[in-house]
Design an enzyme around this catalytic site. Structure first.
Site, PDB file in Angstrom:
ATOM      1  N   ASN A 176       4.654  28.413 -11.040  1.00 18.53           N
ATOM      2  CA  ASN A 176       5.988  28.364 -11.636  1.00 18.53           C
ATOM      3  C   ASN A 176       6.944  27.706 -10.649  1.00 18.53           C
ATOM      4  O   ASN A 176       6.734  27.748  -9.441  1.00 18.53           O
ATOM      5  CB  ASN A 176       6.477  29.785 -11.944  1.00 18.53           C
ATOM      6  CG  ASN A 176       7.867  29.800 -12.569  1.00 18.53           C
ATOM      7  OD1 ASN A 176       8.139  29.085 -13.523  1.00 18.53           O
ATOM      8  ND2 ASN A 176       8.767  30.612 -12.023  1.00 18.53           N
ATOM      9  N   HIS A 200      11.008  27.761  -9.563  1.00 19.23           N
ATOM     10  CA  HIS A 200      12.184  28.626  -9.712  1.00 19.23           C
ATOM     11  C   HIS A 200      13.353  28.021  -8.941  1.00 19.23           C
ATOM     12  O   HIS A 200      13.180  27.573  -7.802  1.00 19.23           O
ATOM     13  CB  HIS A 200      11.879  30.026  -9.175  1.00 19.23           C
ATOM     14  CG  HIS A 200      13.004  30.989  -9.357  1.00 19.23           C
ATOM     15  ND1 HIS A 200      13.324  31.538 -10.589  1.00 19.23           N
ATOM     16  CD2 HIS A 200      13.894  31.494  -8.478  1.00 19.23           C
ATOM     17  CE1 HIS A 200      14.367  32.336 -10.448  1.00 19.23           C
ATOM     18  NE2 HIS A 200      14.737  32.326  -9.175  1.00 19.23           N
ATOM     19  N   SER A 214      11.828  26.632  -5.422  1.00 19.82           N
ATOM     20  CA  SER A 214      10.543  27.117  -4.910  1.00 19.82           C
ATOM     21  C   SER A 214       9.461  26.972  -5.961  1.00 19.82           C
ATOM     22  O   SER A 214       9.697  27.235  -7.136  1.00 19.82           O
ATOM     23  CB  SER A 214      10.644  28.613  -4.552  1.00 19.82           C
ATOM     24  OG  SER A 214      11.764  28.894  -3.751  1.00 19.82           O
ATOM     25  N   ASP A 235       8.971  36.383 -10.480  1.00 21.27           N
ATOM     26  CA  ASP A 235       9.382  35.448  -9.419  1.00 21.27           C
ATOM     27  C   ASP A 235       8.973  35.942  -8.036  1.00 21.27           C
ATOM     28  O   ASP A 235       9.643  35.655  -7.043  1.00 21.27           O
ATOM     29  CB  ASP A 235      10.906  35.210  -9.465  1.00 21.27           C
ATOM     30  CG  ASP A 235      11.354  34.585 -10.783  1.00 21.27           C
ATOM     31  OD1 ASP A 235      10.571  33.833 -11.381  1.00 21.27           O
ATOM     32  OD2 ASP A 235      12.485  34.871 -11.214  1.00 21.27           O
TER      33      ASP A 235
END
Length: 216
Positions: free
Chosen positions: A110, A112, A139, A148
């Site tokens: 992912n 972020h 990030s 996260d």
């Protein structure tokens, strides 16, 4: 050329990070191949970006499923139909079930918009400004069951200017997102980045808690 690394990208919106991923593959010597783009919204412009690039698309309406688990089960079935080696979340606005995250453990990334572990969740640019931070950024991390909170792969930092607004900060952070997400995809496809028992590794070396630091 190495064995192809089949990538599936999940989106919910305009797909600007998806476009950066697509663009990064043009003429590049990388085993990464985006096999499909899947969205939970039929009107997500990212689906059109994928079609224009000749990439298969799928639409799964989460409202058509009784609960999160049944939607995620259908999503797993769709992703696995493309023999995905890597799944990238690119603005996919759904909280994923624990079963989904476990199914793709070590191959789910992912991006972020903050320098994690700062500012998990939403409104990251506003929060960075309110805190008076000198720098902000983005990030790429492996996804775990903690929101996260998975091990970091790479971060990019930018200075916060005195006249920044959440909007101007977001624009500059986006530029960096479009650099480090393709980088992380390529590292994974080349076998350079992996998730080990101790955390994320790059070329067999354990990455620091902040991941690899990318600065322009």
């Amino acid at each position: 050329m190495s064995t192809p690394c089949n990538v599936v990208v999940l989106i919910s919106g305009s797909g600007s990070n998806l476009q950066a991923l697509i663009d990064s593959l043009a003429g590049a010597d990388t085993p990464a191949v985006i096999r499909a783009v899947i969205s939970n919204r039929a009107d997500a412009y990212g689906l059109e970006r994928a079609r224009q690039a000749g990439i298969e698309t799928r639409f799964l309406d989460h409202k058509s499923y009784a609960d999160r688990e049944s939607f995620d089960a259908a999503l797993i079935q769709a992703i696995d139909g493309f023999n995905a080696d890597l799944v990238l979340l690119a603005g996919f606005m759904r909280i994923l079930s624990a079963d989904f995250v476990r199914h793709y453990q070590g191959r789910l990334l992912n991006i972020h918009p903050s320098l994690l572990p700062k500012y998990k969740g939403l409104h990251t640019h506003q929060r960075a400004l309110e805190a008076g931070d000198a720098e902000h950024g983005c990030s790429v991390h492996f996804v775990t069951e903690e929101l996260d909170g998975g091990p970091l792969v790479v971060q990019a930092a930018i200075p916060v200017e005195s006249d920044d607004t959440p909007e101007t900060l977001a624009q500059r952070v986006h530029v960096q997102e479009h650099v480090i997400y393709p980088l992380a995809m390529r590292w994974f496809a080349e076998g350079r980045v992996r998730l080990g028992e101790q955390g994320a590794t790059l070329d067999g070396e354990l990455l620091p808690a902040s991941g690899h630091s990318y600065r322009t």
